[in-house]
Write a protein that holds these residues in place. Structure first.
Motif, short mmCIF file in Angstrom:
data_model
loop_
_atom_site.label_atom_id
_atom_site.label_comp_id
_atom_site.label_asym_id
_atom_site.label_seq_id
_atom_site.Cartn_x
_atom_site.Cartn_y
_atom_site.Cartn_z
N ASP A 57 18.63 61.21 11.72
CA ASP A 57 18.63 61.18 13.36
C ASP A 57 17.50 62.12 13.89
O ASP A 57 16.67 61.85 14.74
CB ASP A 57 20.09 61.59 13.86
N GLU A 58 17.31 63.45 13.32
CA GLU A 58 16.28 64.25 13.61
C GLU A 58 14.84 63.18 13.59
O GLU A 58 14.08 63.47 14.05
CB GLU A 58 16.15 65.45 12.95
N ALA A 61 14.36 60.69 15.90
CA ALA A 61 14.08 61.44 17.26
C ALA A 61 12.43 61.92 17.27
O ALA A 61 11.83 61.52 18.56
CB ALA A 61 14.96 62.50 17.79
N GLN A 62 12.17 62.45 16.21
CA GLN A 62 10.90 62.83 16.18
C GLN A 62 9.71 61.36 16.32
O GLN A 62 8.62 61.64 17.23
CB GLN A 62 10.41 63.41 14.70
N LEU A 64 10.44 58.68 17.88
CA LEU A 64 10.64 58.14 19.13
C LEU A 64 9.65 59.03 20.28
O LEU A 64 9.11 58.49 21.11
CB LEU A 64 11.88 58.20 19.54
N SER A 65 9.60 60.23 19.83
CA SER A 65 8.72 60.98 20.82
C SER A 65 7.26 61.27 20.56
O SER A 65 6.59 61.92 21.19
CB SER A 65 9.45 62.61 20.66
#
Length: 72
Positions: A57-58, A61-62, A64-65
Motif C-alpha cells: 500500500d505504501e 501511495a508513493q 499516486l503522490s
C-alpha cells in the motif's frame, strides 16, 4: 519546472532500462531547464525480498503522490 518522478525499476532487465531512461530524462531536463527528482518505489521481487509483498500500500501511495511514474 520541477517534477517528482516515482521510479519502479522492477526485476530482470527493468533496472538497466530505467537507468538509461533516467539519462534521457536528465538530458531533456538540462536542455529545457527542468528538474526531475526521482524516488525509488519497490515492486516485484525486490519488494517481496524487502517486505514480503509484491506491491505494498505504501508503494501505491508513493506512486499516486508522484507527478509521473517511470516503470521498467
Amino acid at each position: 519546472m520541477n517534477y517528482h518522478v516515482g521510479v519502479i525499476s522492477g526485476d530482470g532487465i527493468g533496472p538497466e532500462i530505467v537507468r538509461e531512461a533516467k539519462k534521457v530524462l536528465d538530458a531533456v531536463a538540462n536542455k529545457y531547464g527542468h528538474t526531475f527528482d526521482y524516488e525509488e518505489i519497490l515492486m516485484g521481487g525486490c519488494s517481496i525480498d524487502a517486505t514480503g509483498e509484491p506491491l505494498t500500500d505504501e508503494a501505491i501511495a508513493q506512486a499516486l503522490s508522484s507527478d509521473a511514474v517511470l516503470m521498467g
